[in-house]
Design a protein around this motif. Structure first.
Motif, PDB file in Angstrom:
ATOM      1  N   GLY A 342      29.375  12.457  67.483  1.00 42.33           N
ATOM      2  CA  GLY A 342      30.410  11.480  67.161  1.00 42.33           C
ATOM      3  C   GLY A 342      31.111  11.637  65.830  1.00 42.33           C
ATOM      4  O   GLY A 342      32.030  10.877  65.536  1.00 42.33           O
ATOM      5  N   VAL A 343      30.705  12.603  64.993  1.00 46.05           N
ATOM      6  CA  VAL A 343      31.408  12.803  63.722  1.00 46.05           C
ATOM      7  C   VAL A 343      32.692  13.577  64.022  1.00 46.05           C
ATOM      8  O   VAL A 343      32.653  14.762  64.375  1.00 46.05           O
ATOM      9  CB  VAL A 343      30.538  13.565  62.700  1.00 46.05           C
ATOM     10  N   ASP A 344      33.816  12.934  63.871  1.00 44.24           N
ATOM     11  CA  ASP A 344      35.103  13.455  64.316  1.00 44.24           C
ATOM     12  C   ASP A 344      35.460  14.785  63.654  1.00 44.24           C
ATOM     13  O   ASP A 344      35.542  14.885  62.429  1.00 44.24           O
ATOM     14  CB  ASP A 344      36.197  12.415  64.024  1.00 44.24           C
ATOM     15  N   ARG A 345      35.628  15.815  64.491  1.00 44.21           N
ATOM     16  CA  ARG A 345      36.075  17.146  64.043  1.00 44.21           C
ATOM     17  C   ARG A 345      35.279  17.645  62.827  1.00 44.21           C
ATOM     18  O   ARG A 345      35.832  18.253  61.921  1.00 44.21           O
ATOM     19  CB  ARG A 345      37.569  17.115  63.721  1.00 44.21           C
ATOM     20  N   PHE A 346      33.998  17.434  62.860  1.00 39.65           N
ATOM     21  CA  PHE A 346      33.166  17.816  61.718  1.00 39.65           C
ATOM     22  C   PHE A 346      33.101  19.332  61.557  1.00 39.65           C
ATOM     23  O   PHE A 346      32.887  19.836  60.454  1.00 39.65           O
ATOM     24  CB  PHE A 346      31.759  17.234  61.894  1.00 39.65           C
ATOM     25  N   ILE A 347      33.295  20.065  62.639  1.00 40.62           N
ATOM     26  CA  ILE A 347      33.236  21.524  62.581  1.00 40.62           C
ATOM     27  C   ILE A 347      34.350  22.077  61.695  1.00 40.62           C
ATOM     28  O   ILE A 347      34.261  23.183  61.164  1.00 40.62           O
ATOM     29  CB  ILE A 347      33.317  22.128  64.005  1.00 40.62           C
ATOM     30  N   ASP A 348      35.418  21.287  61.498  1.00 42.34           N
ATOM     31  CA  ASP A 348      36.528  21.732  60.657  1.00 42.34           C
ATOM     32  C   ASP A 348      36.206  21.631  59.171  1.00 42.34           C
ATOM     33  O   ASP A 348      37.025  22.020  58.333  1.00 42.34           O
ATOM     34  CB  ASP A 348      37.795  20.929  60.966  1.00 42.34           C
ATOM     35  N   SER A 349      35.027  21.113  58.837  1.00 40.79           N
ATOM     36  CA  SER A 349      34.599  21.144  57.436  1.00 40.79           C
ATOM     37  C   SER A 349      34.321  22.571  56.979  1.00 40.79           C
ATOM     38  O   SER A 349      34.325  22.866  55.785  1.00 40.79           O
ATOM     39  CB  SER A 349      33.352  20.279  57.238  1.00 40.79           C
ATOM     40  N   ILE A 350      34.072  23.471  57.935  1.00 48.83           N
ATOM     41  CA  ILE A 350      33.990  24.898  57.624  1.00 48.83           C
ATOM     42  C   ILE A 350      35.413  25.413  57.458  1.00 48.83           C
ATOM     43  O   ILE A 350      36.300  25.102  58.251  1.00 48.83           O
ATOM     44  CB  ILE A 350      33.254  25.662  58.742  1.00 48.83           C
ATOM     45  N   ASP A 351      35.649  26.193  56.446  1.00 55.49           N
ATOM     46  CA  ASP A 351      37.012  26.635  56.119  1.00 55.49           C
ATOM     47  C   ASP A 351      37.432  27.786  57.031  1.00 55.49           C
ATOM     48  O   ASP A 351      37.279  28.958  56.691  1.00 55.49           O
ATOM     49  CB  ASP A 351      37.059  27.064  54.644  1.00 55.49           C
ATOM     50  N   TRP A 352      38.015  27.442  58.188  1.00 53.04           N
ATOM     51  CA  TRP A 352      38.435  28.464  59.151  1.00 53.04           C
ATOM     52  C   TRP A 352      39.763  29.099  58.768  1.00 53.04           C
ATOM     53  O   TRP A 352      40.110  30.165  59.287  1.00 53.04           O
ATOM     54  CB  TRP A 352      38.550  27.855  60.549  1.00 53.04           C
ATOM     55  N   GLY A 353      40.527  28.464  57.906  1.00 52.68           N
ATOM     56  CA  GLY A 353      41.789  29.048  57.454  1.00 52.68           C
ATOM     57  C   GLY A 353      42.936  28.786  58.412  1.00 52.68           C
ATOM     58  O   GLY A 353      42.802  28.122  59.440  1.00 52.68           O
ATOM     59  N   TRP A 354      44.084  29.348  58.074  1.00 49.99           N
ATOM     60  CA  TRP A 354      45.293  29.145  58.874  1.00 49.99           C
ATOM     61  C   TRP A 354      45.233  29.887  60.208  1.00 49.99           C
ATOM     62  O   TRP A 354      45.916  29.530  61.153  1.00 49.99           O
ATOM     63  CB  TRP A 354      46.525  29.597  58.084  1.00 49.99           C
ATOM     64  N   PHE A 355      44.434  30.942  60.297  1.00 48.14           N
ATOM     65  CA  PHE A 355      44.272  31.680  61.546  1.00 48.14           C
ATOM     66  C   PHE A 355      43.053  31.160  62.307  1.00 48.14           C
ATOM     67  O   PHE A 355      42.307  31.928  62.906  1.00 48.14           O
ATOM     68  CB  PHE A 355      44.141  33.175  61.268  1.00 48.14           C
ATOM     69  N   PHE A 356      42.849  29.831  62.283  1.00 47.64           N
ATOM     70  CA  PHE A 356      41.671  29.232  62.925  1.00 47.64           C
ATOM     71  C   PHE A 356      41.592  29.571  64.403  1.00 47.64           C
ATOM     72  O   PHE A 356      40.503  29.636  64.984  1.00 47.64           O
ATOM     73  CB  PHE A 356      41.703  27.709  62.744  1.00 47.64           C
ATOM     74  N   PHE A 357      42.739  29.796  65.053  1.00 49.83           N
ATOM     75  CA  PHE A 357      42.745  30.123  66.480  1.00 49.83           C
ATOM     76  C   PHE A 357      42.128  31.493  66.739  1.00 49.83           C
ATOM     77  O   PHE A 357      41.780  31.814  67.884  1.00 49.83           O
ATOM     78  CB  PHE A 357      44.177  30.068  67.033  1.00 49.83           C
ATOM     79  N   LEU A 358      41.971  32.304  65.679  1.00 47.30           N
ATOM     80  CA  LEU A 358      41.261  33.579  65.793  1.00 47.30           C
ATOM     81  C   LEU A 358      39.872  33.501  65.172  1.00 47.30           C
ATOM     82  O   LEU A 358      38.905  34.023  65.730  1.00 47.30           O
ATOM     83  CB  LEU A 358      42.061  34.695  65.117  1.00 47.30           C
ATOM     84  N   ILE A 452      45.764  43.754  62.630  1.00 46.07           N
ATOM     85  CA  ILE A 452      45.849  43.207  61.267  1.00 46.07           C
ATOM     86  C   ILE A 452      45.371  41.754  61.210  1.00 46.07           C
ATOM     87  O   ILE A 452      44.514  41.437  60.392  1.00 46.07           O
ATOM     88  CB  ILE A 452      47.280  43.355  60.742  1.00 46.07           C
ATOM     89  N   PRO A 453      45.876  40.834  62.060  1.00 46.94           N
ATOM     90  CA  PRO A 453      45.341  39.467  61.997  1.00 46.94           C
ATOM     91  C   PRO A 453      43.873  39.384  62.391  1.00 46.94           C
ATOM     92  O   PRO A 453      43.135  38.545  61.868  1.00 46.94           O
ATOM     93  CB  PRO A 453      46.233  38.678  62.964  1.00 46.94           C
ATOM     94  N   ILE A 454      43.432  40.247  63.310  1.00 45.75           N
ATOM     95  CA  ILE A 454      42.013  40.262  63.675  1.00 45.75           C
ATOM     96  C   ILE A 454      41.178  40.674  62.471  1.00 45.75           C
ATOM     97  O   ILE A 454      40.124  40.096  62.193  1.00 45.75           O
ATOM     98  CB  ILE A 454      41.771  41.210  64.872  1.00 45.75           C
ATOM     99  N   PHE A 455      41.653  41.680  61.733  1.00 44.17           N
ATOM    100  CA  PHE A 455      40.932  42.141  60.555  1.00 44.17           C
ATOM    101  C   PHE A 455      40.844  41.030  59.509  1.00 44.17           C
ATOM    102  O   PHE A 455      39.768  40.760  58.958  1.00 44.17           O
ATOM    103  CB  PHE A 455      41.638  43.363  59.961  1.00 44.17           C
ATOM    104  N   PHE A 456      41.958  40.354  59.241  1.00 47.90           N
ATOM    105  CA  PHE A 456      41.951  39.274  58.259  1.00 47.90           C
ATOM    106  C   PHE A 456      41.049  38.123  58.715  1.00 47.90           C
ATOM    107  O   PHE A 456      40.356  37.506  57.900  1.00 47.90           O
ATOM    108  CB  PHE A 456      43.368  38.762  58.015  1.00 47.90           C
ATOM    109  N   SER A 457      41.059  37.826  60.015  1.00 48.42           N
ATOM    110  CA  SER A 457      40.226  36.739  60.536  1.00 48.42           C
ATOM    111  C   SER A 457      38.751  37.081  60.400  1.00 48.42           C
ATOM    112  O   SER A 457      37.937  36.222  60.034  1.00 48.42           O
ATOM    113  CB  SER A 457      40.573  36.471  62.003  1.00 48.42           C
TER     114      SER A 457
END
Length: 604
Positions: A342-358, A452-457
């Motif tokens: 129930g902690v809303d979007r708590f996984i986003d406390s990890i810094d996934w960055g702008w390329f979070f979809f990767l 390139i984006p895969i490498f940065f991710s």
């Protein structure tokens, strides 16, 4: 310069253009003050601003109270002891200010100290959590527990995951305050505050929870790829505020502080995040609260607060509110479980960055491979194989096109001779040749653009996530989040002294095993392509593997392992595909055709 090398340069330029365009079009959100909820008025109940010196309070507002280093240090304590945590709670203010993580050590040494997360006032780096009730409706600071209130231990002796404790304090205003603290088997505390009104008049108060940090963390990385500072979620919107940005908030003259205030209507949390550790105050879902990030310039204290709505307690009634406090390691599985509860979007406390979809799917895959294989280094290589398999259809088309381009090389050279300096004629005849032979010279760009984006991710995943910290592979490579520990200086790990410090001049010269393997793998891959006809371009491409070898020597070794594996698989794929198209690549020379059709084409 031939077309294949033009394609490579164009692809590289386009890759950086895509990344730059992403940053321009989708910049990180800047924290802004909501004009309707920016700052509480003087009549609203507020959580106290923790300070090192007493300050006078304006009417109807709580004063910034003195922390009292001596009082806190001398106060009785209640031990905390679970399978994963050890520490204590000070009865001065009932503050949670002493907490260490049993499963993590400062270094990889067996005798290294365990990681200490929270520290009391009077230590070198005070960092603690406080809970309480802010007075309202005519109550004064003396009527509610303060940051120095002497609490009494009512029930329990030691806080464990199956034995909560309860603190008690009787107010002069005729109220009994209780604070029950429980902790689970991981890192989540539950603080249940209750007020029993035993007096004759109604009480007006607002429950709050705050986290205070004196100064910036000693181990602050200050690296652009990593966020450290305030992290908060407000009704599905994530906010990240660096320490240096907190000084830019609107000034609160009465408190000598700067604050960022957000009104949360349903769900959220707020706290501080470090590289691998985090603290967060989490009110119950469905509870509106005021989310505050505050900096006290006078005392150099950073503070986050969750202040819930004011409640009125009639005589003879009891009011209770429960708030959670996360204080621990940013373990993906543990945080995901709290999110599932129930902690809303708590996984986003990890810094996934702008390329979070990767970064999110890449980490998920890497994490599960590690669980399956039992070794993070081999998991990285397995991840590389899977990524290359997914991209294989594109790579196949690219390498087939490359083979066809090599077949057309003699015809292209004749077109260049006929066109001379006429660039327009050259381009027209080249396009006609491509159209006739059904070859797309730009088909080799897409695999490079995707890499390139895969490498940065992956770089983000390896640098940011806790699961890579101190993760071993084999031999001397016992921490894939750190640079290669081997070097010519220590004879590649055989001699009993450390390699030069990353970033130093010696480290640039005395590189390790992994950077050497990276340079060799890039050189072999490059040998599948003929050298450019232009001497300058040929020199640039010849030096590129060795420049990268030295550039990446200080990167996390896990990232270099990925790049070596990627180069090796790419070389193997390209070699086999080119052979399937009738060419026998000679990595120590030029590509030789085995087709008679090629020979005949060259004689025309």
């Amino acid at each position: 310069m031939d077309d294949q090398n033009k394609n490579l340069l164009i692809a590289t330029a386009l890759s950086f253009a895509v990344i730059l365009g992403w940053f321009v079009l989708f910049p990180p959100p800047e924290p802004t003050l909501d004009p309707e909820t920016a700052l509480p008025t003087a009549t609203e109940a507020q959580a106290p601003t923790v300070a090192t010196t007493p300050e006078a309070a304006p009417a109807n507002q709580p004063a910034a109270t003195q922390t009292g280093a001596t009082e806190v240090a001398d106060a009785p304590r209640v031990p905390i002891e679970t399978g994963r945590l050890t520490g204590s709670i000070s009865l001065a203010g009932g503050r949670l200010d002493d907490l260490s993580l049993k499963d993590y050590r400062v270094t990889r040494a067996d005798d290294a100290d365990i990681v200490r997360l929270l520290n009391p006032v009077g230590s070198a780096n005070p960092y603690y959590a406080l809970f309480g009730w802010a007075p309202g409706g005519g109550l004064t600071l003396d009527d509610v527990p303060s940051v120095l209130t002497d609490w009494t231990l009512e029930t329990g002796e030691t806080l464990t995951h199956d034995s909560p404790i309860t603190l008690r304090w009787d107010s002069p205003a005729g109220a009994t305050f209780r604070r029950t603290i429980a902790v689970d088997e991981d890192f989540m505390f539950t603080v249940t505050q209750s007020v029993e009104n035993t007096g004759d008049a109604a009480l007006t108060l607002a429950p709050y929870g705050l986290i205070a940090r004196h100064g910036e963390p000693v181990e602050l990385k200050n690296f652009f790829i990593l966020h450290e500072g305030v992290v908060a979620m407000a009704d599905g919107t994530l906010a990240e505020i660096d320490y240096d940005d907190m000084t830019d908030f609107a000034v609160v003259p009465s408190e000598g502080a700067q604050a960022e205030v957000t009104q949360v209507t349903e769900s959220g949390w707020i706290g501080f995040t470090d590289h691998y550790w985090m603290t967060s105050v989490i009110p119950e879902n469905g509870t509106a609260f005021r989310q505050v990030a505050k900096y006290n310039a006078a005392s150099n204290i950073y503070q986050t607060e969750a202040v819930q709505p004011t409640v009125t307690i009639a005589p003879g009634q009891t009011q209770e509110v429960a708030t959670q406090l996360f204080a621990g390691a940013k373990e993906w599985e543990t945080i995901r479980e709290y999110q599932n509860r129930g902690v809303d979007r708590f996984i986003d406390s990890i810094d996934w960055g702008w390329f979070f979809f990767l970064t999110k799917p890449i980490f998920w895959l890497l994490h599960n491979l590690n669980l399956l294989i039992g070794n993070m280094g081999w998991a990285i290589i397995g991840l590389t194989l899977i990524i290359k398999a997914i991209l294989f259809p594109l790579a196949y088309k690219s390498y087939v096109s490359m083979a066809k381009m090599k077949e057309l090389q003699p015809q292209m050279e004749k077109i260049k001779e006929r066109a001379g300096e006429d660039r327009q004629k050259l381009q027209q005849e080249m396009m006609e040749l491509y159209k006739k032979e059904k070859v797309n010279p730009a088909s080799g760009c897409l695999p490079i653009l995707l890499q390139i984006p895969i490498f940065f991710s992956l770089y983000k995943v390896i640098f940011v996530t806790l699961e890579l910290r101190h993760a071993p592979w084999l031999g001397p490579f016992q921490d894939l989040s750190a640079p290669d520990p081997t070097s010519i200086f220590n004879f590649f790990g055989l001699l009993p002294w450390a390699a030069p410090t990353p970033g130093s001049l010696l480290a640039l010269v005395f590189i390790g095993i992994l950077p050497l393997l990276l340079g060799i793998s890039m050189w072999l891959q490059q040998k599948l392509n003929p050298a450019p006809t232009d001497p300058t371009q040929a020199m640039i491409f010849a030096w590129m593997p060795w420049v990268f070898m030295f550039m990446l020597g200080g990167f996390a070794s896990g990232l270099v392992v990925y790049w070596i594996a990627n180069n090796t698989i790419t070389f193997t794929q390209q070699y086999l595909i080119m052979r399937s198209q009738g060419y026998k690549p000679d990595v120590f020379g030029n590509i030789k055709s085995s087709l008679s059709r090629s020979s005949k084409t060259g004689q025309k």
